[in-house]
Scaffold this motif. Structure first.
Motif, short mmCIF file in Angstrom:
data_model
loop_
_atom_site.label_atom_id
_atom_site.label_comp_id
_atom_site.label_asym_id
_atom_site.label_seq_id
_atom_site.Cartn_x
_atom_site.Cartn_y
_atom_site.Cartn_z
N TYR A 90 -6.17 -0.79 0.32
CA TYR A 90 -7.53 -1.21 0.68
C TYR A 90 -7.57 -2.70 1.04
CZ TYR A 90 -12.54 -2.16 0.39
OH TYR A 90 -13.83 -2.56 0.68
N GLN A 91 -6.93 -3.51 0.22
CA GLN A 91 -6.91 -4.96 0.49
C GLN A 91 -6.20 -5.27 1.80
OE1 GLN A 91 -8.65 -7.15 -1.20
NE2 GLN A 91 -9.36 -5.50 -2.55
N PHE A 97 -12.87 4.15 -1.02
CA PHE A 97 -11.57 4.22 -0.36
C PHE A 97 -10.51 4.75 -1.32
CE2 PHE A 97 -7.48 2.47 0.85
CZ PHE A 97 -7.45 2.60 2.23
N VAL A 98 -10.44 4.17 -2.50
CA VAL A 98 -9.42 4.55 -3.47
C VAL A 98 -9.57 6.01 -3.88
CG1 VAL A 98 -8.58 4.17 -5.83
CG2 VAL A 98 -9.03 2.22 -4.32
N MET A 106 -11.90 5.82 7.50
CA MET A 106 -11.51 5.13 6.27
C MET A 106 -11.29 3.64 6.48
SD MET A 106 -11.58 7.25 3.82
CE MET A 106 -10.69 6.32 2.58
N LYS A 109 -5.41 0.70 -4.07
CA LYS A 109 -6.17 -0.56 -4.09
C LYS A 109 -5.46 -1.61 -3.24
CE LYS A 109 -8.31 0.12 -8.64
NZ LYS A 109 -8.43 -0.42 -10.02
N LYS A 148 -16.09 1.19 4.09
CA LYS A 148 -15.90 1.83 2.79
C LYS A 148 -15.82 0.77 1.69
CE LYS A 148 -15.50 6.02 4.46
NZ LYS A 148 -16.54 7.04 4.24
N THR A 149 -16.41 1.08 0.55
CA THR A 149 -16.19 0.22 -0.61
C THR A 149 -14.80 0.51 -1.15
OG1 THR A 149 -17.03 1.83 -2.21
CG2 THR A 149 -18.65 0.36 -1.17
N GLU A 150 -14.32 -0.38 -2.01
CA GLU A 150 -12.99 -0.15 -2.58
C GLU A 150 -12.95 1.15 -3.36
OE1 GLU A 150 -10.70 -2.18 -6.16
OE2 GLU A 150 -10.57 -3.42 -4.35
N GLY A 157 0.84 -1.20 0.00
CA GLY A 157 0.00 0.00 0.00
C GLY A 157 0.87 1.24 0.00
N TYR A 188 -8.73 -3.83 4.68
CA TYR A 188 -10.02 -4.53 4.76
C TYR A 188 -9.87 -6.05 4.65
CZ TYR A 188 -12.64 -0.19 4.75
OH TYR A 188 -13.18 1.02 5.11
#
Length: 379
Positions: free
Chosen positions: A273-274, A329-330, A320, A270, A324-326, A230, A277
């Motif tokens: 995010y992975q 977030f992105v 955050m 992205k 949040k959806t990806e 990230g 989450y």
């Protein structure tokens, strides 16, 4: 009779961390001052460049508050000593100059005990002038160092006093704001140096791709390398005994790591995010997060005197990290990531890869200034 006194970077750090009163007269040029300064609660600062005081200190006198320690600061020491001497001659009490100037402030590390049980004890080294954090993990007579600065003697001396030998050295990622001491510390001590192969280092090291677990000491202390891309593609975090998460520049007390230094903000966001989450979401709220940087000492230092917080408390403060959806977030991360980059970061990265070698003086010059790896705050 008033006398001029030197104040060490260690003493300044003590005043800052304990939120004691101090007035700082910074006589560096305005651009240097605006880029980087000594800050803290109950510290007031005035900037008047040295060249404006060559004919006398009258422009300063009305700015100085009564009944406060006065610390004069410059880049290396000489100019601040000259101005401080004039303040003493003018009758001011408790006048100091910063010994070694801002270069010494940049290099001071304050050790603080973070954690101890019957298996392990952990010390955090706070580089107050840079916002960088490194760690010494001791179990039995063996030690592991996490994200060491180039100022490697402090880890060797501290470990020796604790009766431990440094056996493992790890970097959570390829640092961009300061020069890593990881390889040189390993070379000096005979320790194994670990870094993700994907970070592109050209020197010999043990790649984390081949080492998910590091075990050492008689008590079977396990250090789990959790791949958490990230901030950089090869960022990792270290989970020790399911209790302590050394999060590198992935998760801070006040926010998340910035994914834009490689010029791929959306792509790396992205990955972030992975990480948040996926992998981190599986960890319990009780895990203590210990990052590699901080942005605000007063806001991020806890009541025990170190920079860290439980994962649950960080989740509560950082919107955050939950729900949040990806795409949400992105978009938010990419939009807020266009902030100033760490000074000299491209040259520092090449040094940390082992591609370039520079003198000790150049290393010192490159590191002057703030860290900007912890600027992406989403609380």
């Amino acid at each position: 009779m008033n006398t001029l006194q030197a104040m060490s970077a260690e003493k300044v750090a003590h005043l800052v961390m304990n939120q004691e009163d101090l007035f700082i007269l910074d006589v560096r040029n305005k651009d240097e001052f605006e880029n980087w300064r000594i800050e803290g609660t109950n510290i007031s600062v005035a900037n008047i460049p040295y060249f404006e005081l060559l004919e006398g200190i009258d422009p300063v006198l009305e700015l100085i508050p009564p009944n406060k320690k006065i610390l004069v600061v410059c880049a290396k020491e000489g100019s601040s000593k000259f101005v401080a001497e004039q303040l003493v001659e003018a009758g001011h009490h408790e006048v100091y100059y910063l010994e070694g100037g801002m270069k010494s402030w940049s290099e001071y590390l304050q050790p603080v005990k973070v954690f101890q049980d019957d298996k392990v004890r952990v010390y955090q080294f706070i580089r107050v002038g840079k916002g960088c954090l490194s760690y010494l993990v001791i179990s039995g007579s063996e030690a592991l160092v996490i994200d060491p600065s180039r100022l490697t003697n402090i880890y060797k001396t501290f470990a020796e006093k604790e009766g431990a030998v440094i056996m493992h050295v790890v970097d959570s990622h390829l640092h961009a704001d300061h020069i890593s001491g990881g390889k040189r510390l390993a070379d000096d001590t005979g320790a194994i140096y670990y870094l993700m192969k994907s970070e592109g280092a050209v020197f010999e090291h043990a790649p984390f791709e081949n080492h998910d677990v590091i075990q050492f000491a008689q008590v079977k202390l396990q250090v789990l390398a959790v791949k958490t891309p990230g901030h950089t593609p090869g960022s990792v975090s270290f989970l020790i005994n399911d209790q302590l998460l050394f999060s590198g520049d992935t998760i801070f007390v006040g926010g998340l790591g910035r994914p834009d230094l490689g010029g791929k903000a959306r792509e790396w966001a992205k990955d972030l995010y992975q990480t948040v989450y996926g992998k981190v979401a599986k960890m319990t709220n009780e895990v203590i997060v210990l990052p590699a940087h901080y942005a605000d000492l007063d806001a991020e230092m806890n009541e025990d005197g170190y920079i860290g917080s439980t994962l649950g408390q960080i989740r509560e403060k950082n919107e955050m990290m939950i729900g949040k959806t990806e795409e949400q977030f992105v978009r938010a991360v990419a939009e807020s990531a266009n902030t100033a980059t760490p000074p000299n970061f491209e040259e520092i990265v090449e040094i940390n890869r082992g591609v370039n070698k520079v003198t000790a003086e150049r290393e010192q010059e490159l590191e002057i200034g703030p860290n900007r790896c912890a600027v992406h705050h989403t609380a």
